[in-house]
Design a protein around this motif. Structure first.
Motif, PDB file in Angstrom:
ATOM      1  N   VAL A 290      32.414  33.797  34.936  1.00 51.61           N
ATOM      2  CA  VAL A 290      32.945  34.579  36.054  1.00 51.61           C
ATOM      3  C   VAL A 290      34.428  34.877  35.849  1.00 51.61           C
ATOM      4  O   VAL A 290      34.890  35.987  36.143  1.00 51.61           O
ATOM      5  CB  VAL A 290      32.710  33.843  37.388  1.00 51.61           C
ATOM      6  N   LYS A 291      35.152  33.919  35.336  1.00 48.04           N
ATOM      7  CA  LYS A 291      36.584  34.138  35.081  1.00 48.04           C
ATOM      8  C   LYS A 291      36.794  35.270  34.085  1.00 48.04           C
ATOM      9  O   LYS A 291      37.680  36.108  34.250  1.00 48.04           O
ATOM     10  CB  LYS A 291      37.233  32.844  34.577  1.00 48.04           C
ATOM     11  N   GLN A 292      35.964  35.301  33.050  1.00 50.59           N
ATOM     12  CA  GLN A 292      36.058  36.381  32.066  1.00 50.59           C
ATOM     13  C   GLN A 292      35.808  37.738  32.717  1.00 50.59           C
ATOM     14  O   GLN A 292      36.496  38.719  32.440  1.00 50.59           O
ATOM     15  CB  GLN A 292      35.061  36.148  30.939  1.00 50.59           C
ATOM     16  N   ARG A 293      34.811  37.787  33.605  1.00 53.99           N
ATOM     17  CA  ARG A 293      34.517  39.046  34.293  1.00 53.99           C
ATOM     18  C   ARG A 293      35.672  39.468  35.196  1.00 53.99           C
ATOM     19  O   ARG A 293      36.034  40.652  35.260  1.00 53.99           O
ATOM     20  CB  ARG A 293      33.239  38.886  35.128  1.00 53.99           C
ATOM     21  N   CYS A 294      36.286  38.508  35.877  1.00 55.29           N
ATOM     22  CA  CYS A 294      37.433  38.813  36.728  1.00 55.29           C
ATOM     23  C   CYS A 294      38.595  39.359  35.908  1.00 55.29           C
ATOM     24  O   CYS A 294      39.288  40.295  36.334  1.00 55.29           O
ATOM     25  CB  CYS A 294      37.870  37.569  37.493  1.00 55.29           C
ATOM     26  N   GLU A 295      38.811  38.787  34.735  1.00 59.09           N
ATOM     27  CA  GLU A 295      39.903  39.247  33.878  1.00 59.09           C
ATOM     28  C   GLU A 295      39.660  40.671  33.384  1.00 59.09           C
ATOM     29  O   GLU A 295      40.595  41.438  33.201  1.00 59.09           O
ATOM     30  CB  GLU A 295      40.068  38.275  32.704  1.00 59.09           C
ATOM     31  N   GLU A 296      38.391  41.027  33.187  1.00 60.15           N
ATOM     32  CA  GLU A 296      38.061  42.394  32.784  1.00 60.15           C
ATOM     33  C   GLU A 296      38.374  43.396  33.890  1.00 60.15           C
ATOM     34  O   GLU A 296      38.619  44.565  33.621  1.00 60.15           O
ATOM     35  CB  GLU A 296      36.574  42.480  32.424  1.00 60.15           C
ATOM     36  N   LEU A 297      38.373  42.917  35.139  1.00 60.05           N
ATOM     37  CA  LEU A 297      38.619  43.786  36.288  1.00 60.05           C
ATOM     38  C   LEU A 297      40.021  43.625  36.845  1.00 60.05           C
ATOM     39  O   LEU A 297      40.269  43.945  38.003  1.00 60.05           O
ATOM     40  CB  LEU A 297      37.602  43.503  37.385  1.00 60.05           C
ATOM     41  N   SER A 298      40.931  43.096  36.030  1.00 60.12           N
ATOM     42  CA  SER A 298      42.297  42.899  36.501  1.00 60.12           C
ATOM     43  C   SER A 298      42.884  44.232  36.948  1.00 60.12           C
ATOM     44  O   SER A 298      42.513  45.296  36.468  1.00 60.12           O
ATOM     45  CB  SER A 298      43.165  42.293  35.389  1.00 60.12           C
TER      46      SER A 298
END
Length: 303
Positions: A290-298
């Motif tokens: 989930v953290k990786q996905r959030c970083e993609e949507l920064s």
């Protein structure tokens, strides 16, 4: 020398205000918790709790030392997370609570990919905008917006810089015009969120250190954040939403950020669970995904 278990029990007892509840959570006898606290007090040469037959509260020294104890445990936890090897043996049932909009539009795809990667794992996903009590409700972990000021549970950060934005669809802006100032914003049709009878119709916007509170006129109100997003995409009005909730709509052109020079409320996203003992390999791997996905949507640069 400080014992890690004693330190953990102290933080939990401070959060729960009860040796009995702390013991029950840790699977210990109350006398064992009391002994651990006494041992810690002897090591520190201070009294951490003021005890009576009916109450338990921190002493001034205990209140002073508590944030340092929490920081120490969080630092050790972060280090453990870095060295913990990933395991292919992810199985069992993981019960997850997630806000409706975030879960349906951003995290559902992550959950699907995570389940395909670990086919022996079964997910039970509860979508709700009601605040989940991770101690009482039947969930293992929950995704929650907001700052973690509560030491009674463990919070793993996912998107610490997330904040709210004002958005509207191109069709609405073509029909009603685009507000260029915050005073103009108050004249437009707003789509507002309500929970437990409270309508969030005062939006906070910050610019160059100045905070502005804008009272908006509710054209439509819903207690479901996903409904507000859908209404905004459909052109029914202007919404004030978490960036994570609307990032894909903005990137796809379904929504446009209004007054991009202003920044809305900070709404960091965390994964929370009741206790560090529940930070299993499964939970750690889900947190990473989930953290990786959030970083993609920064938030896009230049906005």
């Amino acid at each position: 020398m400080l014992r890690l278990e004693d330190l953990t029990l102290f933080v939990r007892a401070a959060a729960l205000n009860s040796f009995s509840d702390t013991a029950r959570e840790a699977g210990l006898q109350p006398a064992q918790v009391s002994t651990a606290i006494k041992r810690l007090e002897q090591t520190l040469n201070i009294r951490l709790f003021a005890r009576s037959t009916r109450s338990l509260r921190l002493t001034p020294e205990g209140e002073t030392w508590l944030p340092y104890a929490i920081t120490a445990l969080q630092t050790l936890e972060a280090g453990f997370e870095q060295i913990q090897p990933a395991s292919d043996e992810v199985r069992g049932v993981l019960q997850i609570a997630v806000p409706s909009d975030l879960g349906r539009n951003m995290l559902l795809g992550v959950f699907q990919a995570f389940r395909r990667e670990h086919p022996a794992l079964h997910l039970k996903i509860l979508f709700s905008d009601q605040l989940t009590d991770v101690f009482k409700d039947p969930v293992d972990v929950a995704f929650r917006y907001g700052n973690n000021d509560d030491a009674s549970y463990v919070a793993l950060p996912l998107a610490p810089d997330n904040h709210r934005v004002v958005v509207a669809s191109p069709s609405y802006l073509e029909r009603c015009g685009e507000p260029k100032t915050i005073s103009e914003l108050g004249q437009h049709e707003a789509l507002t969120y309500a929970i437990r009878g409270r309508v969030y119709d005062k939006w906070t916007l910050n610019l160059d250190g100045d905070t502005h509170h804008v009272a908006v006129k509710s054209a439509m109100i819903s207690d479901d954040a996903e409904v507000i997003r859908r209404l905004a995409v459909a052109g029914e009005g202007i919404a004030y939403k978490s960036w994570l909730d609307v990032s894909e709509d903005v990137n796809a052109g379904r929504l446009k950020i209004i007054l991009p020079q202003y920044q809305g409320d900070s709404v960091p996203l965390n994964l929370i669970c009741p206790h560090r003992k529940q930070l299993s390999t499964t939970v750690r791997l889900l947190h990473q995904a989930v953290k990786q996905r959030c970083e993609e949507l920064s938030f896009p640069s230049g906005e």
